[in-house]
Write an enzyme that holds these catalytic residues in place. Structure first.
Site: not given
Ligand code: GLU
Length: 420
Positions: A110
């Protein structure tokens, strides 16, 4: 107003408690569990940006790779005033479990920048995005760490990230981010994948509870990418959306809200206020509405010890990551609410991100029908696995999902062995 529990609640503590709980049921080697309690790599950067008024502002940026045992690290980038290292680390760990629950070959990551994009111009946001990308450039790449949209980031921001990365590398690298515009290697169905996936899991939950979605009522907290598309797909299934909110508050109408009209109004005005013919409600009032389905699709900790008691929904589908605190979880369990946990309910986004990455690597693109069909298959299969684990072990769905995710990561760690 934040309650004491919220103020004290560090999402990283929540992650560690969840690991302990799931691992008690898994009864696996404690050494393997110990490894999962730590992120593999964390990068903190300063992001200097020239603001439109000629002042230089320096923002704090983060990228955390929690685990890469099952594949490259994967996870979104958020732009929000509350971003800090502990939050990003917790969200990265949840990505690790989420990818493992879906059985897609990614680890978890993240990123985020502590900023308020709502007070910035589009050019300031572009400069912030490009400089942040440059600062984390050596950390990311299609084989090692692939960012995507998250809170307050979108396809345009992914295009700037992809462009900045590609200009540095010397050729186009579409696979470095997902959630891009279709024109530069984005996938059909990606922008609505999270909301669509939320509804696939709600359909499965409803089946188990003998609830027909046609005519069911739903309240949606958060009207960003996830909330808005979940609302749209629930409407398609015949559900009546009686309430929707943003961080500033919500609107309510027992007859049901015209989601399409609300979406164009919100796009134009960036607020729900002034949308005619509906009552104004607060976020807590929304959470306490009598309804069949509640979708918290905003931020962490929105259902906590002080407001969980008033929840009257039968199903909660977590569009957001970490929207229910551990104490609230216990309260909801006692009330018999069927909670579809975040790492399952909102996994449609990263699943279609996986499809996007595969298409980018192959330079061969699928149509939307294929994407949605594959998404449905993976979501339904993961849902059934989680619910079976919950029933067999007599645990709640969250613990069951963590057991499935953590169990898969533990097994991959064991078979790879410890380096060197
Ligand atoms: N931000 C989204 C999540 O929390 C998508 C992450 C992604 O597609 O890599 O799952």
């Amino acid at each position: 107003m934040h309650s004491e529990e919220q103020k004290r609640l560090n999402p990283l503590d929540m992650v560690l408690a969840q690991i302990d709980k799931a691992s008690r049921y898994l009864a696996c080697d404690p050494n393997l569990i110990e490894k999962l309690k730590h992120a593999e790599r964390s990068l903190m950067v300063s992001v200097p940006v020239m603001m439109d008024d000629g002042r230089l502002k320096v923002f704090k940026g983060f990228r955390v790779q929690h685990n890469t045992v099952r594949g490259p690290a994967k996870g979104g980038i958020r732009f929000h005033p509350d971003v800090d290292l502990d939050e990003v680390t917790a969200l990265a760990a949840w990505m690790t479990w989420k990818c493992a629950v879906m059985n897609i070959p990614f680890g978890g990551a993240k990123g985020g920048v502590e900023c308020n994009p709502k007070e910035m111009s589009i050019r300031e946001i572009e400069r912030l995005t490009r400089r942040f990308t440059a600062e984390i450039l050596s950390f990311i790449g299609p084989e090692k760490d692939i960012p995507a949209p998250d809170v307050n980031t979108n396809a345009q921001i992914m295009a700037w990230m992809m462009d900045t990365y590609s200009m540095q590398i010397g050729h186009s690298v579409p696979g470095v981010v997902t959630g891009k515009p279709i024109e530069i290697g984005g996938s059909e169905g990606r922008s609505e994948a999270t909301g669509r996936g939320v509804v696939f899991t709600i359909l499965e939950a409803a089946k188990r509870m003998n609830l027909r979605l046609d005519g069911a009522t739903a309240a949606i907290q958060g009207f960003g990418n996830v909330g808005a598309s979940a609302a749209k797909h629930l409407c398609r299934e015949g559900a009546r959306i009686t309430a929707v909110s943003t961080s500033k508050g919500g609107i309510y109408c027992d007859r049901g809200i015209d989601i399409q009209a609300l979406q164009s109004y919100y796009k134009k005005n960036a607020t729900l206020a002034g949308f005619e013919g509906y009552d104004v409600i607060t976020n807590d009032e929304l959470l306490h509405l009598p309804c069949d389905i509640l979708v918290p699709a905003a931020m962490e900790n929105s259902i906590h010890k002080d407001n969980a008691g008033g929840v009257r929904a039968r199903i909660i589908a977590e569009g957001a990551n970490g929207p229910v605190t551990p104490i609230a979880d216990e309260i909801l369990k006692d009330k018999g609410v069927f909670v579809i946990p975040d790492i399952l309910a909102n996994a449609g986004g990263v699943t279609v991100s996986y499809f996007e990455w595969v298409q980018d690597l192959q330079n061969y693109f699928w149509n939307e029908e294929e994407i949605n069909e594959k998404l449905k298959m993976l979501m339904v299969s993961a849902f059934k696995k989680v619910v079976n684990i919950a029933e067999e072990n007599k645990v709640d769905n969250r613990t069951a999902a963590q057991m499935l995710g953590i169990g898969r990561v533990v097994e991959a760690t064991r078979v790879r062995g410890l380096y060197p």
